[in-house]
Design an enzyme around this catalytic site. Structure first.
Site, PDB file in Angstrom:
ATOM      1  N   CYS A 308       0.896  -1.080   0.129  1.00 53.89           N
ATOM      2  CA  CYS A 308      -0.053  -0.039   0.125  1.00 53.89           C
ATOM      3  C   CYS A 308       0.976   1.224  -0.150  1.00 53.89           C
ATOM      4  O   CYS A 308       0.157   2.326   0.079  1.00 53.89           O
ATOM      5  CB  CYS A 308      -1.043   0.013   1.353  1.00 53.89           C
ATOM      6  SG  CYS A 308      -2.097  -1.450   1.073  1.00 53.89           S
ATOM      7  N   CYS A 368     -11.513 -21.738  -7.312  1.00 54.76           N
ATOM      8  CA  CYS A 368     -11.159 -22.670  -8.289  1.00 54.76           C
ATOM      9  C   CYS A 368     -11.627 -24.046  -7.763  1.00 54.76           C
ATOM     10  O   CYS A 368     -11.367 -24.956  -8.497  1.00 54.76           O
ATOM     11  CB  CYS A 368      -9.520 -22.938  -8.460  1.00 54.76           C
ATOM     12  SG  CYS A 368      -8.626 -23.739  -6.996  1.00 54.76           S
TER      13      CYS A 368
END
Ligand SMILES: [Zn+2]
Length: 394
Positions: A308, A368
């Site tokens: 960040c 997934c």
């Protein structure tokens, strides 16, 4: 001394010959013999027997083992008319100990006269043969692999520390299309590691600067520029159609978004991250190995997230990790070796050590564990506390 014609006649007498009709039957019946074309490169490129291996007579002794490793197996050699293949067959028998060698009567000329089919391979230009000659010499790449590289489309997310070396080396390797996503401009503080850029391009958009560097190394590469940030609204459109994605993104929200989109589209991602003296690398090949979420179901606490703000990194480290990414991308494209699927490679530069961790698919992975078309637009890139994530890091 016999004349050249007399010598060839003598050799043809002692070498076994086989008619094209029989070779045609053998070729149609699978692996009964290795068929080897001993002509020159340009002759081979104009058309050869289907399935024939190419070992030019000038490289016979050094390369035949690559085509026919077993000296007791049946080997059929051919050339244009049957002379050179007879000489080559004699060499294999007399000097290299091959036990079951034949020369095809009449060569490819008679083969064609009999109406049998010929494969005309795609060829490289003379300039490409020179440019990629060191690839052509590696059996795992060769002409076939180089053509795969030239046909390949690789998308680089970021033209920064990792994206720079990847762009330069994939361009040099002859990857035909390089897409680059980056909305930033070159800054003086980038030049400590982002080697695709330069002093005189400070202030230039990174996609433009990277394109200049790529074209300087290999003008044949098609560069597709996306001067934007990946987000949920554009990701499917941008990444669709690429064969491999190089992930050099530096923030977790985009990593999750990228993961979910690439699982949906079943595009492998070569992912790397760097911080200080430490690097990480893995290949996320959807449904073949774990995805990014299988490894990191939630991002680290915001205050520990390196993404960040500005963080220190050793200038050479993205070079090391980026070149590992480029290598993995080439392996995926040519279909050779063991890609880093289901494995996480950790590099610790200060100690000069590599560590490998096995990583497994999570059967309960929110992304997934499901079929690609069950994943909706709304869930892409979403993770717990998504909104607060970077805000909290300040
Ligand atoms: Zn997963």
């Amino acid at each position: 001394m016999p004349s050249a014609a007399e010598l060839i006649r003598q050799i043809r007498e002692r070498v076994s010959e086989v008619d094209p009709r029989e070779v045609h039957e053998i070729a149609n019946n699978g692996n009964q013999a290795v068929i080897v074309d001993v002509r020159e490169q340009h002759e081979y490129e104009e058309g050869h027997l289907p399935g024939a291996k190419h070992v030019p007579r000038g490289h016979l002794e050094s390369r035949i083992e690559g085509a026919a490793p077993d000296r007791s197996q049946r080997v059929i050699l051919y050339c244009a008319s049957g002379n050179r293949s007879a000489l080559a067959a004699d060499t294999l028998e007399q000097l290299l100990g091959y036990e079951n060698v034949e020369s095809m009567t009449g060569g490819i000329t008679l083969w064609k006269d009999r109406g049998f089919e010929v494969d005309v391979p795609r060829a490289l230009t003379a300039e490409q043969r020179t440019r990629y000659s060191r690839h052509l010499l590696i059996p795992e790449i060769g002409l076939e692999g180089q053509l795969k590289l030239l046909d390949a489309k690789v998308l680089l997310l970021g033209a920064g520390g990792l994206g720079s070396p990847v762009a330069l080396y994939l361009a040099a390797a002859g990857v035909g299309t390089l897409g680059i996503v980056d909305d930033d401009v070159v800054d003086l503080s980038n030049l400590q590691r982002q080697v695709a850029h330069s002093n005189d391009r400070i202030g230039v958009p990174k996609v433009d600067s990277a394109e200049i560097a790529i074209k300087e190394i290999n003008p044949d590469v098609d560069v597709v520029k996306y001067q934007t940030r990946l987000d949920a609204s554009n990701i499917m459109e941008i990444i669709g159609g690429y064969d491999v994605i190089i992930d050099g993104v530096d923030n977790f929200p985009t990593r999750y978004l990228l993961n979910d989109a690439t699982v949906r589209l079943q595009i492998p991602v070569v992912s790397a991250s760097i911080l200080g003296f430490d690097g990480q690398l893995s290949v996320f090949k959807p449904y073949d190995g774990p995805c990014y979420r299988c490894l990191y179901p939630t991002p680290p606490p915001a205050e520990l997230a390196p993404s960040c703000g500005a963080n220190g990194v050793l200038g050479a480290l993205p070079g090391t990790m980026g070149l590992l990414q480029a290598t993995e991308a080439v392996k995926l494209i040519i279909g050779q070796g063991e890609p880093l699927v289901g494995r996480l490679l950790l590099y610790e530069a200060l100690g000069a050590s590599f560590t490998e961790l096995k990583v497994r698919r999570d059967p309960d992975c929110p992304i997934c564990s499901r079929d690609p078309d069950e994943i909706s637009d709304e869930e892409m890139g979403v993770f717990p506390d998504y909104e607060a994530f970077c805000a909290a890091a300040g």
